[in-house]
Design an enzyme around this catalytic site. Structure first.
Site, PDB file in Angstrom:
ATOM      1  N   ASP A   7       0.876  -1.109  -0.001  1.00 37.59           N
ATOM      2  CA  ASP A   7      -0.136  -0.079  -0.093  1.00 37.59           C
ATOM      3  C   ASP A   7       0.909   1.119   0.089  1.00 37.59           C
ATOM      4  OD1 ASP A   7       0.907   0.538   2.674  1.00 37.59           O
ATOM      5  OD2 ASP A   7      -1.144   0.243   3.508  1.00 37.59           O
ATOM      6  N   CYS A  64       3.170  -2.979   4.004  1.00 37.98           N
ATOM      7  CA  CYS A  64       2.184  -1.709   4.183  1.00 37.98           C
ATOM      8  C   CYS A  64       2.847  -0.762   5.385  1.00 37.98           C
ATOM      9  CB  CYS A  64       0.792  -2.044   4.760  1.00 37.98           C
ATOM     10  SG  CYS A  64       0.732  -2.875   6.487  1.00 37.98           S
ATOM     11  N   THR A  66       2.820  -0.654   8.680  1.00 40.24           N
ATOM     12  CA  THR A  66       3.383  -1.424   9.786  1.00 40.24           C
ATOM     13  C   THR A  66       3.798  -2.999   9.447  1.00 40.24           C
ATOM     14  OG1 THR A  66       1.218  -2.140  10.871  1.00 40.24           O
ATOM     15  CG2 THR A  66       2.513  -0.074  11.374  1.00 40.24           C
ATOM     16  N   HIS A  97       9.682 -23.692   9.961  1.00 39.10           N
ATOM     17  CA  HIS A  97       8.756 -24.009  10.838  1.00 39.10           C
ATOM     18  C   HIS A  97       7.389 -24.007  10.471  1.00 39.10           C
ATOM     19  CE1 HIS A  97      11.528 -23.735  14.660  1.00 39.10           C
ATOM     20  NE2 HIS A  97      12.088 -24.299  13.475  1.00 39.10           N
ATOM     21  N   HIS A 133       6.184 -30.150  12.382  1.00 41.25           N
ATOM     22  CA  HIS A 133       6.185 -28.560  11.967  1.00 41.25           C
ATOM     23  C   HIS A 133       5.017 -28.908  10.881  1.00 41.25           C
ATOM     24  CE1 HIS A 133       9.202 -26.857  14.155  1.00 41.25           C
ATOM     25  NE2 HIS A 133      10.059 -27.413  13.404  1.00 41.25           N
TER      26      HIS A 133
END
Length: 142
Positions: A7, A64, A66, A97, A133
């Site tokens: 974004d 974005c 954050t 993992h 996993h």
């Protein structure tokens, strides 16, 4: 092939990552956005998740401000495992993992030098294939 999108908050960091991908000769498909003009991150998360789901791309990178919003949007799609990473240890661990198929980054959180190292780690770390996993991934995917 790598799917990449952002974004407005991730646009500048996306440009740095595209330079890295070009330097490494890695194939990618850029799904936008193409400026710092405000846009809605779920639109771009959906473009990358769709490319992974339909097999056009193997892995994705979403950015974005954050990394939080765009990773939440991506993780709403079944079969997508988007991991927000702020360091190389997390990028390595989520590939080993969780077999994460999308790396999420925060353009206002991680600088370009570190972001490139995180991308490199994410793209070059294989899934461990360990039964424990894989079992956990199967539980996530339901």
């Amino acid at each position: 092939m790598i799917a990449i999108a952002c974004d407005h908050g991730g646009y500048e960091l996306k440009l740095e990552i595209l330079k890295y991908l070009d330097e490494k000769g890695l194939e990618y498909k850029d799904f936008g956005c193409d400026s710092t003009e405000a846009v809605d991150y779920p639109v771009y998360a959906r473009k990358v998740t769709s490319a992974i789901k339909d097999g056009t791309c193997e892995k994705g990178i979403l950015i974005c401000g954050t990394g939080i919003g765009i990773s939440i949007a991506a993780n709403r799609v079944p079969g997508i495992r988007a991991a927000l990473c702020t360091d190389c240890f997390c990028a390595e661990a989520t590939r080993q993992h969780n077999d994460a198929n999308i790396l999420a980054l925060g353009g206002r959180v991680v600088g370009p030098g570190l972001a490139v190292k995180i991308v490199d780690t994410f793209l070059n770390t294989p899934f461990s294939g360990a039964a424990r996993h894989q079992n956990r991934i199967n539980l996530i995917d339901g």
